[in-house]
Structures are given as C-alpha cells and as structure tokens.
Motif scaffolding. Sequence first.
Motif, mmCIF file in Angstrom:
data_model
loop_
_atom_site.group_PDB
_atom_site.id
_atom_site.type_symbol
_atom_site.label_atom_id
_atom_site.label_comp_id
_atom_site.label_asym_id
_atom_site.label_seq_id
_atom_site.Cartn_x
_atom_site.Cartn_y
_atom_site.Cartn_z
ATOM 1 N N ARG A 87 -0.248 -82.858 32.397
ATOM 2 C CA ARG A 87 0.617 -82.549 33.533
ATOM 3 C C ARG A 87 -0.042 -83.043 34.802
ATOM 4 N NH1 ARG A 87 0.523 -77.696 32.878
ATOM 5 N NH2 ARG A 87 -0.706 -76.894 34.628
ATOM 6 N N ASP A 88 0.760 -83.675 35.698
ATOM 7 C CA ASP A 88 0.250 -84.225 36.944
ATOM 8 C C ASP A 88 0.847 -83.440 38.119
ATOM 9 O OD1 ASP A 88 -0.724 -85.664 39.065
ATOM 10 O OD2 ASP A 88 -0.187 -87.628 38.239
ATOM 11 N N VAL A 140 -12.459 -75.155 23.613
ATOM 12 C CA VAL A 140 -13.161 -75.522 24.838
ATOM 13 C C VAL A 140 -12.225 -75.269 26.011
ATOM 14 C CG1 VAL A 140 -14.371 -77.345 26.092
ATOM 15 C CG2 VAL A 140 -14.433 -77.299 23.587
ATOM 16 N N PRO A 141 -12.431 -74.185 26.790
ATOM 17 C CA PRO A 141 -11.513 -73.886 27.902
ATOM 18 C C PRO A 141 -11.783 -74.784 29.096
ATOM 19 C CG PRO A 141 -13.285 -72.262 27.823
ATOM 20 C CD PRO A 141 -13.505 -73.191 26.655
ATOM 21 N N PHE A 142 -10.693 -75.203 29.759
ATOM 22 C CA PHE A 142 -10.824 -76.017 30.965
ATOM 23 C C PHE A 142 -10.527 -75.166 32.194
ATOM 24 C CE2 PHE A 142 -9.425 -79.828 28.189
ATOM 25 C CZ PHE A 142 -10.709 -79.955 27.710
ATOM 26 N N SER A 143 -9.242 -74.952 32.426
ATOM 27 C CA SER A 143 -8.810 -74.163 33.580
ATOM 28 C C SER A 143 -7.445 -73.582 33.276
ATOM 29 C CB SER A 143 -8.755 -75.045 34.835
ATOM 30 O OG SER A 143 -8.225 -74.331 35.940
ATOM 31 N N GLY A 144 -7.255 -72.289 33.514
ATOM 32 C CA GLY A 144 -5.986 -71.658 33.208
ATOM 33 C C GLY A 144 -5.678 -71.750 31.729
ATOM 34 N N GLU A 145 -4.499 -72.302 31.413
ATOM 35 C CA GLU A 145 -4.100 -72.463 30.016
ATOM 36 C C GLU A 145 -4.594 -73.775 29.407
ATOM 37 O OE1 GLU A 145 -2.596 -70.150 28.201
ATOM 38 O OE2 GLU A 145 -2.704 -68.827 29.938
ATOM 39 N N ASP A 146 -5.185 -74.626 30.220
ATOM 40 C CA ASP A 146 -5.667 -75.914 29.725
ATOM 41 C C ASP A 146 -6.920 -75.721 28.871
ATOM 42 O OD1 ASP A 146 -3.620 -76.990 31.110
ATOM 43 O OD2 ASP A 146 -4.839 -78.077 32.579
ATOM 44 N N ARG A 159 -3.846 -82.904 35.931
ATOM 45 C CA ARG A 159 -4.386 -83.480 37.150
ATOM 46 C C ARG A 159 -3.940 -82.575 38.282
ATOM 47 N NH1 ARG A 159 -3.046 -89.402 39.902
ATOM 48 N NH2 ARG A 159 -4.747 -89.331 41.438
ATOM 49 N N LEU A 160 -4.898 -81.869 38.878
ATOM 50 C CA LEU A 160 -4.594 -80.852 39.870
ATOM 51 C C LEU A 160 -4.179 -81.481 41.188
ATOM 52 C CD1 LEU A 160 -7.596 -78.501 39.036
ATOM 53 C CD2 LEU A 160 -5.248 -78.356 38.189
ATOM 54 N N ALA A 161 -3.657 -80.647 42.080
ATOM 55 C CA ALA A 161 -3.129 -81.134 43.357
ATOM 56 C C ALA A 161 -4.186 -81.827 44.199
ATOM 57 C CB ALA A 161 -2.513 -79.971 44.136
ATOM 58 N N ASP A 162 -5.448 -81.422 44.047
ATOM 59 C CA ASP A 162 -6.512 -82.061 44.828
ATOM 60 C C ASP A 162 -7.000 -83.355 44.195
ATOM 61 O OD1 ASP A 162 -7.832 -81.135 42.634
ATOM 62 O OD2 ASP A 162 -9.249 -79.857 43.720
ATOM 63 N N GLY A 163 -6.380 -83.768 43.098
ATOM 64 C CA GLY A 163 -6.756 -85.009 42.438
ATOM 65 C C GLY A 163 -7.772 -84.856 41.336
ATOM 66 N N SER A 164 -8.364 -83.687 41.194
ATOM 67 C CA SER A 164 -9.352 -83.468 40.133
ATOM 68 C C SER A 164 -8.641 -83.167 38.821
ATOM 69 C CB SER A 164 -10.282 -82.312 40.502
ATOM 70 O OG SER A 164 -9.559 -81.093 40.609
#
Length: 387
Positions: A381-382, A289-295, A332-337
């Motif tokens: 990773r945060d 199940v891909p999320f974003s990038g390598e996640d 947890r991306l820089a925009d908080g999402s």
Amino acid sequence: EGQSKPFDNSLETNLSLAFFNTDLAFYAQNAPVALPVDVQSGILDCEINLTYLVTQDELPRLLVNGDFALSDLVVNEPDGKPLFAMPTLLLDVEQADVFKQDITLSTIALYEPHLWLSRDEQAQLNLTRLFASSKPQSEEPPAAQEEGEGEQGEASIPLLLFRSLALHDGQLSFNDRSLKTPITERIHGVNLTVDNFSTHPDQKATLDLRLQTDHQLDVAVNGQLGAVPAQADLALSANGLQLEPYYPYLEQVLTAPITGQVDAAAQLVYADGNTLVHDGAVTLSDLVVPFSGEDRFTLKQLLVSGTTVDVNAQQVNLGQLSLTQGDIKATRLADGSLSPEKLLRPTQQQTSQTPATQQDSKPWSIYLASFDLGPFKLQFRDETSDK
C-alpha cells in the motif's frame, strides 16, 4: 596405618589414610586466607593408599589410589546468593603415578549439580567478579627466553585416563541484568557421559550430552573426541529454539520481537586443525516479523538442507533452500519511508576504518545447488499517493 621395607633391595613404604565426615564448611571458615565464596556445607569422606618405591634401576615412584566421596556441598556468594550446590560427587582413583604425571581415574560421577550464573548491569559475570585475582599485574616485562628453550623446554601434558565420567541431572540457572530488559534462563536435565577420555596419544573417547531449557529447547551431542591430537566427530542437534524469549538481546536493534522456531542438526568433524560441517540442516518454522501496525512478514517454513561448511577453505555449500507459504504486507508511509524500516531502531552512523588485513582477507564462498520458492503473497500500500 602403614608399613615400610627399608632393608630390601628396593625401598617400599605404604601408607593408608582414611578421613570420614570431614566438615568442609568448618575448615573453610578457618582457612588461613579469606575465600572468595561462602562454603555453607560439605562433607568429605576418603580412603587413600600411598606407596613410595625406590629401586636401584628406576627413579623413585609415588603411587596413589583410593576413593573420595563429597556430599551435601553448598557454596554461596558472600552476599548469600546461591552459587553452586551438589548432593553427591564420587571419585575413584584407580592409580596415580605422581612423579610421572600418569593418572587413571575409574569413575567421576556428579549427581544433580546446580550452578548459578549471573551478569550484572556492567555485564560482568559473577564468577569473574568472585575469582578475579586481587594481585596487581606486574609491569615488568617477561624474562627473555634462554637460547635453546622452546618446545623441549615446555612442560609435557599430564597423562590422564578417565574411564568413566558422568554428570546426572545437572542444572544451570542464568540471570542477565546487563540488558535493558533482564532475562532469565534455566538449563535442566543436563546428562553427560564420557567414556575412556585420555590425554595419551591417539586415543578417542565417546561422548553423549543431553539437555533442555525452560524455553523448550532440546540439545543433543554425541560421538567421539580425542585430546592428543585434538580431534572430534560429533553429531549435533538443537530442536525447539524459540526466538521470542531472546528478544532482549536484540532490543537495541529491533523495535519488536521476532517469533518463530528453529530446529538444526549437523555432523561436526575437527581434525588436523580444520573444522568441517556436513549433513547440516536448519528449519525455521512459523516465522513472524512485525513491521508497523498490521504490516508484517510471515513464513510457514524455511528449510536449508544438505549443507557443508569447510572453515579453512571458507566455503559453504547449500544443498537446498526452500521457502514455503510466505506473506508480506508492507506500506510506503506518508513520509516516504517503508514500514519494514520501522522494525529497525535508528542508529548513529560511525565511521570505522577497516584494517588492511581485513580488507585483503579471503572472502567466503557460498554455493546454492537448489532453490524452491513456494506460494507467496505480497500486499503493498502506498500512502503517498492520492489514489
């Protein structure tokens, strides 16, 4: 040819008819009304015997028996697209008592039939478009039912007995253009046998169905079923269902395809208006199940076994649920999402009012007897933190 006995105690008339090399395409082109399809070819051969009997003690009877053979049938849509093709169909009518609506067919055999189905950009099925009635709907309300009419006034179901029904090496080609990314599928190797199917009361038929798809799905259904009353006891299995090829059906919801394979099996029982499923098992293998990038979330295997479902009671019992070798990478991306949120496309929130009947409906009960969680890894990773 025929013969008649008009002066016996019973009136009996026999008539034998034979048609050979009947060109169906010729008669279709000269039909008194326009046909919704283009019959390109088809040859009909048949031999029919008719017997009309009248006796002093019984109602008149019309008996029919005979053999029919249909070959080289090709039917296209009006624009020339293929719709249906079948090299051979054999039909053996053992006896049909027309007035009593009692029909026994010894054999129905279809060889290599091929049906082409498609949905256009408006999600309309080609068969619906071709065979939809062109007559306007009557706006007059239905006639009131006379007092005393009810179940006794309804026409009884015809008495049918199919001793042997077989479909050999059938195919279904499907094209769906209603999706953002059109999808095609071909079901092939369709083999079906049904023995002793009957609408006579309390009769059961045996059924065996096998088919495959171009996406490596194998389906098997076998067991018993009956028509009067409706009943079934069937073993079902579906192996090799690949998730990725069917991503176009989820493209409006998911930003990327999910990959993995599903295998499932169960015993289905239908009787007295209730559906029961037992010995159910589902295996999901090699899930990604891909999320974003390598996640992403990966899972070696999810297994659900010993499942029973009681539809009327709205109850599900899961014998065992096990998850093996899971790996979750999230950020947890820089925009908080969170990166898993990127799998879902943004949707517009719609206010919907749930009918009271749905709010008050009985909820389903789900019971889990055993849960087993195998080795799992979690990497988080945060990016909002300076450290």
